[in-house]
Motif scaffolding. Sequence first.
Motif, PDB file in Angstrom:
ATOM      1  N   GLU A 140      36.705 -54.890   1.325  1.00 37.53           N
ATOM      2  CA  GLU A 140      36.049 -55.798   0.103  1.00 37.53           C
ATOM      3  C   GLU A 140      36.862 -56.435  -0.567  1.00 37.53           C
ATOM      4  O   GLU A 140      37.964 -56.145  -0.657  1.00 37.53           O
ATOM      5  N   ILE A 141      36.011 -57.278  -1.523  1.00 30.21           N
ATOM      6  CA  ILE A 141      36.533 -57.986  -2.555  1.00 30.21           C
ATOM      7  C   ILE A 141      36.612 -56.981  -3.683  1.00 30.21           C
ATOM      8  O   ILE A 141      35.737 -56.489  -4.322  1.00 30.21           O
ATOM      9  N   ILE A 142      37.768 -56.887  -4.379  1.00 33.42           N
ATOM     10  CA  ILE A 142      38.033 -56.116  -5.251  1.00 33.42           C
ATOM     11  C   ILE A 142      37.771 -56.859  -6.832  1.00 33.42           C
ATOM     12  O   ILE A 142      37.145 -56.361  -7.646  1.00 33.42           O
ATOM     13  N   THR A 143      38.538 -57.904  -7.071  1.00 30.60           N
ATOM     14  CA  THR A 143      38.690 -58.895  -7.982  1.00 30.60           C
ATOM     15  C   THR A 143      38.146 -60.361  -7.620  1.00 30.60           C
ATOM     16  O   THR A 143      38.865 -60.795  -6.660  1.00 30.60           O
ATOM     17  N   GLY A 144      37.359 -60.981  -8.367  1.00 33.76           N
ATOM     18  CA  GLY A 144      37.256 -62.368  -8.114  1.00 33.76           C
ATOM     19  C   GLY A 144      36.162 -63.009  -8.974  1.00 33.76           C
ATOM     20  O   GLY A 144      35.665 -62.293  -9.799  1.00 33.76           O
ATOM     21  N   ASN A 145      35.616 -64.066  -8.312  1.00 34.66           N
ATOM     22  CA  ASN A 145      34.295 -64.636  -8.839  1.00 34.66           C
ATOM     23  C   ASN A 145      33.170 -65.106  -7.972  1.00 34.66           C
ATOM     24  O   ASN A 145      33.697 -65.695  -6.981  1.00 34.66           O
ATOM     25  N   LEU A 146      31.990 -64.952  -8.133  1.00 35.56           N
ATOM     26  CA  LEU A 146      30.749 -65.702  -7.580  1.00 35.56           C
ATOM     27  C   LEU A 146      30.575 -66.826  -8.231  1.00 35.56           C
ATOM     28  O   LEU A 146      30.464 -66.955  -9.647  1.00 35.56           O
ATOM     29  N   ILE A 147      30.538 -68.284  -7.551  1.00 35.59           N
ATOM     30  CA  ILE A 147      30.554 -69.413  -8.239  1.00 35.59           C
ATOM     31  C   ILE A 147      29.198 -70.298  -7.596  1.00 35.59           C
ATOM     32  O   ILE A 147      28.921 -70.382  -6.227  1.00 35.59           O
ATOM     33  N   CYS A 148      28.251 -70.329  -8.265  1.00 35.75           N
ATOM     34  CA  CYS A 148      26.813 -71.221  -7.933  1.00 35.75           C
ATOM     35  C   CYS A 148      27.177 -72.435  -7.466  1.00 35.75           C
ATOM     36  O   CYS A 148      27.691 -73.168  -8.005  1.00 35.75           O
ATOM     37  N   LYS A 149      26.738 -73.022  -6.223  1.00 34.68           N
ATOM     38  CA  LYS A 149      26.825 -74.101  -5.855  1.00 34.68           C
ATOM     39  C   LYS A 149      25.824 -75.272  -6.210  1.00 34.68           C
ATOM     40  O   LYS A 149      26.246 -76.315  -6.057  1.00 34.68           O
ATOM     41  N   GLU A 150      24.779 -74.789  -6.934  1.00 32.61           N
ATOM     42  CA  GLU A 150      23.844 -75.672  -7.506  1.00 32.61           C
ATOM     43  C   GLU A 150      24.184 -76.034  -9.140  1.00 32.61           C
ATOM     44  O   GLU A 150      24.390 -77.008  -9.488  1.00 32.61           O
ATOM     45  N   CYS A 151      24.320 -74.965  -9.891  1.00 33.90           N
ATOM     46  CA  CYS A 151      24.632 -75.175 -11.081  1.00 33.90           C
ATOM     47  C   CYS A 151      25.745 -74.797 -11.629  1.00 33.90           C
ATOM     48  O   CYS A 151      26.119 -74.971 -12.954  1.00 33.90           O
ATOM     49  N   GLY A 152      26.777 -74.205 -10.949  1.00 35.91           N
ATOM     50  CA  GLY A 152      28.269 -74.009 -11.291  1.00 35.91           C
ATOM     51  C   GLY A 152      28.511 -72.975 -12.100  1.00 35.91           C
ATOM     52  O   GLY A 152      29.715 -72.792 -12.493  1.00 35.91           O
ATOM     53  N   GLU A 153      27.520 -72.002 -12.352  1.00 34.21           N
ATOM     54  CA  GLU A 153      27.630 -71.008 -13.047  1.00 34.21           C
ATOM     55  C   GLU A 153      28.490 -69.883 -12.438  1.00 34.21           C
ATOM     56  O   GLU A 153      28.659 -69.723 -11.154  1.00 34.21           O
ATOM     57  N   LEU A 154      29.357 -68.820 -12.989  1.00 31.76           N
ATOM     58  CA  LEU A 154      30.361 -68.209 -12.718  1.00 31.76           C
ATOM     59  C   LEU A 154      30.072 -66.850 -13.013  1.00 31.76           C
ATOM     60  O   LEU A 154      29.536 -66.587 -14.148  1.00 31.76           O
ATOM     61  N   TYR A 155      30.034 -65.810 -11.820  1.00 27.98           N
ATOM     62  CA  TYR A 155      29.902 -64.467 -11.971  1.00 27.98           C
ATOM     63  C   TYR A 155      31.091 -63.705 -11.606  1.00 27.98           C
ATOM     64  O   TYR A 155      31.501 -63.921 -10.574  1.00 27.98           O
ATOM     65  N   PRO A 156      31.474 -62.945 -12.495  1.00 27.42           N
ATOM     66  CA  PRO A 156      32.815 -62.236 -12.410  1.00 27.42           C
ATOM     67  C   PRO A 156      32.442 -60.893 -11.417  1.00 27.42           C
ATOM     68  O   PRO A 156      31.605 -60.461 -11.397  1.00 27.42           O
ATOM     69  N   ILE A 157      33.730 -60.872 -10.422  1.00 23.83           N
ATOM     70  CA  ILE A 157      33.558 -59.562  -9.547  1.00 23.83           C
ATOM     71  C   ILE A 157      34.777 -58.449 -10.178  1.00 23.83           C
ATOM     72  O   ILE A 157      35.794 -59.064 -10.280  1.00 23.83           O
ATOM     73  N   GLU A 158      34.349 -57.411 -10.370  1.00 29.41           N
ATOM     74  CA  GLU A 158      35.386 -56.668 -11.149  1.00 29.41           C
ATOM     75  C   GLU A 158      35.252 -55.140 -10.680  1.00 29.41           C
ATOM     76  O   GLU A 158      34.196 -54.554 -10.633  1.00 29.41           O
ATOM     77  N   ASN A 159      36.201 -54.574 -10.310  1.00 33.37           N
ATOM     78  CA  ASN A 159      36.601 -53.307  -9.595  1.00 33.37           C
ATOM     79  C   ASN A 159      35.365 -53.306  -8.346  1.00 33.37           C
ATOM     80  O   ASN A 159      34.649 -52.079  -8.284  1.00 33.37           O
ATOM     81  N   GLY A 160      35.371 -54.377  -7.539  1.00 36.59           N
ATOM     82  CA  GLY A 160      34.330 -54.397  -6.444  1.00 36.59           C
ATOM     83  C   GLY A 160      33.033 -54.515  -6.937  1.00 36.59           C
ATOM     84  O   GLY A 160      32.222 -54.426  -5.891  1.00 36.59           O
ATOM     85  N   ILE A 161      32.457 -54.934  -8.154  1.00 36.32           N
ATOM     86  CA  ILE A 161      31.192 -54.852  -8.619  1.00 36.32           C
ATOM     87  C   ILE A 161      30.965 -56.298  -9.030  1.00 36.32           C
ATOM     88  O   ILE A 161      31.596 -56.651  -9.879  1.00 36.32           O
ATOM     89  N   PRO A 162      29.992 -57.338  -8.456  1.00 36.69           N
ATOM     90  CA  PRO A 162      29.704 -58.557  -8.992  1.00 36.69           C
ATOM     91  C   PRO A 162      28.714 -58.219 -10.280  1.00 36.69           C
ATOM     92  O   PRO A 162      27.780 -57.289 -10.230  1.00 36.69           O
ATOM     93  N   ASN A 163      28.919 -58.779 -11.233  1.00 37.48           N
ATOM     94  CA  ASN A 163      28.189 -58.914 -12.616  1.00 37.48           C
ATOM     95  C   ASN A 163      27.144 -60.030 -12.490  1.00 37.48           C
ATOM     96  O   ASN A 163      27.549 -61.263 -12.797  1.00 37.48           O
TER      97      ASN A 163
END
Length: 62
Positions: free
Chosen positions: A29-52
């Motif tokens: 799994e992904i432990i740390t990173g970001n999810l990035i929306c392809k449409e609006c560009g908003e960023l959602y952090p992934i911390e300790n394997g949990i996307p916010n």
Amino acid sequence: MRRSLLDILACPLCRGDLDVEVIEEDQEEIITGNLICKECGELYPIENGIPNMLPPELREKV
């Protein structure tokens, strides 16, 4: 967060598809990173394997 979740997750603001930016990953799994929306560009952090997936104004500021 498992990569397979990308197939079912969508941006809560615009319902756009998400890209992933991996900072730290183990074999399963992904432990740390970001999810990035392809449409609006908003960023959602992934911390300790949990996307916010909360909108930015509702995330707790540290």
